[in-house]
Design a protein around this motif. Sequence first.
Motif, short mmCIF file in Angstrom:
data_model
loop_
_atom_site.label_atom_id
_atom_site.label_comp_id
_atom_site.label_asym_id
_atom_site.label_seq_id
_atom_site.Cartn_x
_atom_site.Cartn_y
_atom_site.Cartn_z
N LEU A 1 49.32 5.84 -1.08
CA LEU A 1 48.41 6.98 -0.89
C LEU A 1 47.19 6.88 -1.79
CD1 LEU A 1 50.96 9.92 -0.51
CD2 LEU A 1 49.70 8.75 1.29
N SER A 2 47.39 6.41 -3.03
CA SER A 2 46.24 6.26 -3.93
C SER A 2 45.30 5.17 -3.43
CB SER A 2 46.72 5.94 -5.35
OG SER A 2 47.44 4.71 -5.39
N ASN A 3 45.85 4.09 -2.87
CA ASN A 3 45.00 3.04 -2.30
C ASN A 3 44.22 3.57 -1.10
OD1 ASN A 3 45.79 1.12 -4.14
ND2 ASN A 3 47.40 0.27 -2.87
N MET A 4 44.89 4.35 -0.25
CA MET A 4 44.19 4.92 0.91
C MET A 4 43.05 5.85 0.46
SD MET A 4 47.43 5.75 3.42
CE MET A 4 46.47 6.10 4.90
N ALA A 5 43.28 6.57 -0.63
CA ALA A 5 42.25 7.48 -1.14
C ALA A 5 41.00 6.70 -1.54
CB ALA A 5 42.79 8.27 -2.32
N THR A 6 41.16 5.53 -2.18
CA THR A 6 40.00 4.74 -2.59
C THR A 6 39.20 4.29 -1.37
OG1 THR A 6 41.31 2.70 -2.60
CG2 THR A 6 41.17 3.92 -4.66
N SER A 7 39.88 3.97 -0.28
CA SER A 7 39.18 3.55 0.93
C SER A 7 38.41 4.72 1.54
CB SER A 7 40.17 2.99 1.94
OG SER A 7 39.71 1.82 2.54
N LEU B 1 45.24 12.71 -2.97
CA LEU B 1 45.56 12.82 -4.40
C LEU B 1 46.38 14.07 -4.68
CD1 LEU B 1 42.12 11.73 -5.90
CD2 LEU B 1 44.22 10.38 -5.83
N ALA B 2 46.08 15.15 -3.98
CA ALA B 2 46.86 16.39 -4.16
C ALA B 2 48.30 16.19 -3.68
CB ALA B 2 46.19 17.53 -3.39
N VAL B 3 48.49 15.45 -2.58
CA VAL B 3 49.85 15.17 -2.08
C VAL B 3 50.64 14.39 -3.13
CG1 VAL B 3 51.15 13.85 -0.37
CG2 VAL B 3 49.22 15.26 0.35
N ILE B 4 49.99 13.40 -3.75
CA ILE B 4 50.68 12.60 -4.78
C ILE B 4 51.13 13.48 -5.93
CG2 ILE B 4 50.39 10.76 -6.48
CD1 ILE B 4 48.40 9.46 -4.57
N GLU B 5 50.23 14.35 -6.41
CA GLU B 5 50.56 15.20 -7.57
C GLU B 5 51.66 16.21 -7.24
OE1 GLU B 5 46.53 15.38 -10.22
OE2 GLU B 5 46.56 16.64 -8.43
N GLN B 6 51.70 16.68 -5.98
CA GLN B 6 52.69 17.70 -5.62
C GLN B 6 54.04 17.09 -5.24
OE1 GLN B 6 50.83 19.93 -2.48
NE2 GLN B 6 49.13 20.62 -3.78
N LYS B 7 54.02 16.04 -4.39
CA LYS B 7 55.28 15.47 -3.87
C LYS B 7 55.77 14.26 -4.65
CE LYS B 7 54.81 16.93 0.97
NZ LYS B 7 54.82 16.48 2.38
N LYS C 1 33.09 7.59 2.38
CA LYS C 1 32.46 8.89 2.14
C LYS C 1 33.23 10.04 2.79
CE LYS C 1 27.86 6.90 1.51
NZ LYS C 1 26.41 6.94 1.88
N GLN C 2 34.53 9.83 3.01
CA GLN C 2 35.41 10.88 3.50
C GLN C 2 36.13 11.49 2.29
OE1 GLN C 2 35.83 11.82 6.79
NE2 GLN C 2 34.26 10.37 7.45
N TYR C 3 35.35 12.20 1.45
CA TYR C 3 35.85 12.64 0.14
C TYR C 3 36.97 13.67 0.26
CZ TYR C 3 31.40 10.46 -1.07
OH TYR C 3 30.36 9.58 -1.19
N ARG C 4 36.90 14.55 1.26
CA ARG C 4 37.93 15.56 1.41
C ARG C 4 39.29 14.93 1.69
NH1 ARG C 4 38.09 19.71 -1.00
NH2 ARG C 4 40.16 18.95 -1.50
N LYS C 5 39.31 13.88 2.53
CA LYS C 5 40.57 13.18 2.81
C LYS C 5 41.13 12.52 1.56
CE LYS C 5 39.77 12.19 7.72
NZ LYS C 5 39.66 11.14 8.77
N ALA C 6 40.23 11.95 0.75
CA ALA C 6 40.67 11.31 -0.50
C ALA C 6 41.29 12.33 -1.45
CB ALA C 6 39.50 10.61 -1.17
N LEU C 7 40.63 13.49 -1.61
CA LEU C 7 41.13 14.52 -2.52
C LEU C 7 42.45 15.11 -2.01
CD1 LEU C 7 37.75 16.31 -3.35
CD2 LEU C 7 39.09 14.84 -4.87
#
Length: 711
Positions: A252-258, A272-278, A263-269
């Motif tokens: 998921l963190s790798n996908m966020a960097t892509s 990152l929120a999913v990682i911190e929660q789950k 420039k799909q910043y909302r998807k990246a954030l």
Amino acid sequence: MQIDLYLRLSEQYLNKPGELKADLDSAMLLKNIALNLSRKESLEAGEARALLLDGKIRNEAGDKKKAQASVAAALVFAQKHKLLVEQAQCYEAEAQFYDNENEGIAHKLQLEEKATRLYHEAGDREKEATALKYTGDYLHLRGRASEALTALEQALAIYKQIGFRDLQGVYNLMGNVYTQLGNYHLSIKYELLSAQTAESLGDNSLQLSSIYNHIALTYYFLKQDKEALLYWEKAKNIAQKYNDAGYMQTILSNMATSWVRLKQYRKALDLLAVIEQKYPPTEVQMKLRIPYIYFNTYMSMRDYAKAAPYYRKLRSFQEKLPDDDANLVYLYSSIIRYMVVTKNLKEIYPFLKKQDDLQKSTGNNLFRSENQLQWYLADSTAGNLKSAITHYKLYKSLSDSVFNADKANQISSLQIQFETDQKDRNIKLLTQKNNLQAETIRKDNTIKQVIAGAVALLLLLLALIYNRYRLKQKSNALLQAKQEEINRQYDTLKKVLSEKEWLLREIHHRVKNNLQIVISLLNTQSAYINNQDAMDAIRNSQHRMYAMSLIHQKLYQSDSLATIDMKWYVHELVSYMRECFDIDKNIRFLIETDEVNLDVAQAVPLGLILNEAVTNAIKYAFPDKRFGTVSIILQRDTAHNCTLMIADNGIGLPEGFDEGSLNSLGMNLMKGLSEQLGGTFTLTSDKGLHIHIAFPLNTAMGINSDEFEAA
């Protein structure tokens, strides 16, 4: 063979999903049996394996201190007896006590190198190659890419020499190392080869998720984000199936960097929120990576105010990490990026120099070219145009070395080749199906031709048969009369057999009823007896009669009048004993039985032995309502031999107790019944009482080795 069986059963309980105490208790009980048998038979390799297994069980239970002590004891024992393979396995088990941080990886690396040498000395080529593979992985995590590549190439060469097919793990690691070196042409080559190998072998494990992740990472570095996200999606689906938190964090963190680069910043954030929660990070590498991605996301969004707190976190990590930590490359790039934007030219140049030196040592031209671009921007801001032009030229040179047309064509060719191979496999499968259908059609046509020829031949024969028809009428009539006589005799025999079966069922039914009557009479008689010894004798007799009546009940109720299903019988008898003694939850029964069918001559003595052993365990093994476990294992050792084991973890026999002094009716009955079975009776007391009976199957049952193997 028995020792190996107990060890394998123990490992099965240990490797069950979860960490249930009941499973770990069973694993420990079976391990203890194997350990005692190994010592009794002076089997040093078995004792070493049992000691090592003790450490693994304790580690699974969370007792790391005792686990380390057990592994250390196993290592000392293996060294004393010069057991090379077992020594190596101890070193690899010890490596699992360390984490994947810097010091932990260093210890793992030392232990794996020791294991590699021992496997080599012992001549175990497959284990040696596997140890080299792990060594390469640890060297890669330490940032020693060239050494890692050497170890992995050695592992690959050995695997190929011995004909080992599961090479996807080695290919995956080699591709990962080439990614670290910035050699994306070789990286994508080995990653695609790894995926092709895994898919051809039907490997759908977490290892395939790792392979897809590394393919995506290579495409990411080559700035092919759509291909990267496609493979990361495949990797994520497998990781979700196994619910693996570590893999989900990484993917998921790798996908966020892509998504940031697209420039799909909302998807990246959101990721990152999913990682911190789950999947909250627990290791330093991921604790560092999450703020690193947040920082670069906000920097790309030009929201420098939100980026600033994450910048301070990254500076804090950078100050604490040692100079050889592989994560510094990402920290330096983020620090330099922030200093360029904030025009902090006083501090930026030492970081630019450190980053350049670090990338020179690894040979990663991609990261070095990006650093040269930042250097160019810093010099431009400072007005040092000559130096800026120099660094821009170096940026272009290094960037072109990574993304030149030849390498791009080679990578595209590898991808096309990979896709072509997949299509070829599909075409081959379709061709095989078509060939099968064509062969089926050909056989159908052949059958039709044969039938047509047969019909023509029949017509020809009918003409001849008709001429002889009248002559054969008498013969046919005679044959018909004989056939009718045979049918009458068959019906008579069938009726006699049915009557005999009915009589046999009736005999079993009456024997069972008579035994039940005797049990009821004994129960009635017990109401008039005040002597406790007499009461106990009556109850014991009732239990023995029930054990026999249960056999006759099963015989008249089942289709087979010859044999008893002992798997059903053992469960039924134990259930009856639990009800008779009104056992609370303090005694737990573990029952494992193979498919064993015995005739009455063997089922009755075996049932009586089981009755006596379970009765003794319930009455004497767990005084004062203490908790305990009774294990019952009935298994076939070979085509013609069976083993019955009844073991408890109760108080056992008193220390120094002489088995020959036992003169109880129950014990004499078990010994006598074991002799009646033609078997051996063994009694041991170690952390409980263990009864072991080995006996041959009745050959009259018609069991042969072929039937046993097929079962």
